[in-house]
Design a protein around this motif. Structure first.
Motif, mmCIF file in Angstrom:
data_model
loop_
_atom_site.group_PDB
_atom_site.id
_atom_site.type_symbol
_atom_site.label_atom_id
_atom_site.label_comp_id
_atom_site.label_asym_id
_atom_site.label_seq_id
_atom_site.Cartn_x
_atom_site.Cartn_y
_atom_site.Cartn_z
ATOM 1 N N LEU A 21 18.464 66.521 43.735
ATOM 2 C CA LEU A 21 18.388 65.515 42.964
ATOM 3 C C LEU A 21 17.443 65.853 41.862
ATOM 4 O O LEU A 21 17.581 65.083 40.714
ATOM 5 N N GLN A 22 16.418 66.374 41.777
ATOM 6 C CA GLN A 22 15.245 66.618 40.991
ATOM 7 C C GLN A 22 16.016 67.552 39.783
ATOM 8 O O GLN A 22 15.586 67.446 38.504
ATOM 9 N N ALA A 25 22.093 66.805 37.799
ATOM 10 C CA ALA A 25 22.798 65.723 37.434
ATOM 11 C C ALA A 25 23.921 65.200 38.120
ATOM 12 O O ALA A 25 24.280 64.482 38.662
ATOM 13 N N GLU A 27 24.410 66.274 41.249
ATOM 14 C CA GLU A 27 23.947 65.997 42.636
ATOM 15 C C GLU A 27 23.547 64.468 42.802
ATOM 16 O O GLU A 27 23.702 63.904 43.497
ATOM 17 N N ARG A 28 22.868 64.024 41.483
ATOM 18 C CA ARG A 28 22.412 62.717 41.262
ATOM 19 C C ARG A 28 23.683 61.816 41.505
ATOM 20 O O ARG A 28 23.852 60.682 42.045
ATOM 21 N N LYS A 29 24.796 62.249 40.659
ATOM 22 C CA LYS A 29 25.921 61.440 40.595
ATOM 23 C C LYS A 29 26.724 61.472 42.050
ATOM 24 O O LYS A 29 27.286 60.496 42.575
ATOM 25 N N PHE A 34 18.662 58.819 42.627
ATOM 26 C CA PHE A 34 17.896 59.462 41.530
ATOM 27 C C PHE A 34 16.386 59.157 42.257
ATOM 28 O O PHE A 34 16.072 58.631 43.055
ATOM 29 N N LEU A 102 13.253 57.581 46.363
ATOM 30 C CA LEU A 102 14.792 57.448 45.805
ATOM 31 C C LEU A 102 15.096 56.504 45.977
ATOM 32 O O LEU A 102 15.034 55.618 46.537
ATOM 33 N N ILE A 105 21.394 54.581 41.915
ATOM 34 C CA ILE A 105 21.533 54.528 40.521
ATOM 35 C C ILE A 105 22.476 53.061 40.240
ATOM 36 O O ILE A 105 23.319 52.819 41.113
ATOM 37 N N ASP A 153 21.365 63.095 30.931
ATOM 38 C CA ASP A 153 21.299 62.438 32.104
ATOM 39 C C ASP A 153 20.052 61.150 32.165
ATOM 40 O O ASP A 153 18.912 61.574 32.229
ATOM 41 N N TYR A 155 18.911 59.418 34.337
ATOM 42 C CA TYR A 155 18.181 59.395 35.438
ATOM 43 C C TYR A 155 17.586 60.639 35.841
ATOM 44 O O TYR A 155 17.025 61.013 37.047
ATOM 45 N N SER A 156 17.487 61.631 34.937
ATOM 46 C CA SER A 156 16.722 63.046 35.123
ATOM 47 C C SER A 156 15.343 62.573 35.101
ATOM 48 O O SER A 156 14.799 61.594 34.580
#
Length: 259
Positions: A21-22, A25, A27-29, A34, A102, A105, A153, A155-156
Motif C-alpha cells: 500500500l505504501q 496506487a 494495490e491501494r485501489k 491507504f 490503514l 479510501i 494518486d 492517497y499516496s
C-alpha cells in the motif's frame, strides 16, 4: 499490550500488505485502503470521524504516546504492535514516529454543487503540487477538488504528507474522463493557460458555479481540455517569467475565483 496482536516477522501478511500500500496506487485501489503515518495526521483523521481499519504501533511509540495510542486503538477495528526494527521496514518516513494506520479510501461519489467553486487538475504529476493545491483550496473555501485519473494518486504517502491531511477533510473526486465531465457539467469552466489571447484572470466573471482547470506541470492543459472549457484565462506576468509553478498558478486562480 492489551488488545494488540504482536507481529515479529517481516513475512507476516499484514507487513506485506502495508509495504504494498505504501508503494503502489494499484494495490491501494485493489484493497480500497491507504496508509496514514504520524501522530498529527492520525489525530486529525480521528477528530474528523475517520475510523481506522487497522492501527499499528511500535514498541517505543506505545510507551511514548500512551494516551494517544489508547485513543487510536479505540478508533480502530484491529490493533497491532511491532518491534521498532520491523516498524521501520513498513514506514515511509526516514525517522518514523512509530504510529501508522490503514483507512478505507472514501467513496468517490461525484456530487457537484451547481453553485460551488471547484479546482480541477488534469494530469498533475507532482505529489508536492497536489498537496500544496489542496491546502490552498481548503484555506480559501473551495467546494471540492476534481482530479483526472492520470494524475498522481491523492492517497499516496507523499501526497498525504504534502497536503497535511487536507485531502482527507474536503471533497475529492477522481474523474475517469475529465474532458467529458467538463463538457457536460453545469459549472462554468475556466482553463488556466499562458496564451496571449486568453482573458486576464482578474477580469473573469466567476459568479455562479465555477471550476478552474489546471494542467500538467510541464505541458499544461491538453488541447481537448482547452477546447472543452467555456473560457481561457491567463495570469499576466511581468519580467522574463514565461509561466508559474502549477501550485502557484492554482493559488492565484483560486483566489480570483473565490474573492
Amino acid at each position: 499490550m492489551d488488545g494488540f496482536l504482536r507481529i515479529t516477522s517481516r513475512d507476516n501478511a499484514l507487513i506485506k500488505l502495508v509495504c504494498a500500500l505504501q508503494t503502489s496506487a494499484k494495490e491501494r485501489k485493489r484493497n480500497n485502503l491507504f496508509v496514514v503515518e504520524g501522530l498529527r495526521i492520525l489525530k486529525d483523521l480521528a477528530e474528523n470521524g475517520v475510523e481506522f481499519d487497522k492501527f499499528i504501533v511500535s514498541d517505543t511509540a506505545a510507551k511514548r504516546y500512551e494516551k494517544d495510542i489508547k485513543s487510536f486503538a479505540e478508533n480502530s477495528q484491529n490493533n497491532y504492535i511491532l518491534p521498532d526494527s520491523l516498524f521501520e521496514k513498513i514506514a515511509d518516513t526516514n525517522s518514523p514516529q512509530g504510529i501508522l494506520a490503514l483507512a478505507k479510501i472514501p467513496e468517490n461519489n461525484l456530487e457537484i454543487d451547481e453553485n460551488g467553486k471547484y479546482i480541477a487538475l488534469e494530469n498533475l504529476s507532482d505529489p508536492s503540487n497536489l498537496g500544496a493545491i489542496s491546502r490552498t483550496a481548503e484555506a480559501l473555501g473551495v467546494s471540492g477538488i476534481l482530479i483526472s485519473n492520470d494524475s498522481c494518486d491523492p492517497y499516496s504517502p507523499k501526497v498525504l504528507r504534502a497536503s497535511m491531511g487536507t485531502l482527507l477533510r474536503m471533497p475529492v473526486f477522481i474523474v475517469n474522463d475529465l474532458v467529458v465531465f467538463i463538457k457536460s457539467s453545469s459549472l462554468r469552466s475556466y482553463a488556466c493557460v499562458v496564451d496571449s489571447d486568453a482573458l486576464p484572470i482578474n477580469e473573469a466573471d466567476f459568479t455562479g458555479g465555477s471550476v478552474i482547470l489546471i494542467g500538467n506541470e510541464a505541458n499544461g492543459l491538453s488541447d481537448e481540455m482547452k477546447t472543452a472549457a467555456d473560457k481561457k484565462v491567463t495570469i499576466k506576468m511581468r519580467g522574463n517569467a514565461e509561466s508559474l509553478n502549477a501550485a502557484a498558478a492554482a493559488a492565484i486562480a483560486i483566489w480570483e475565483m473565490v474573492k
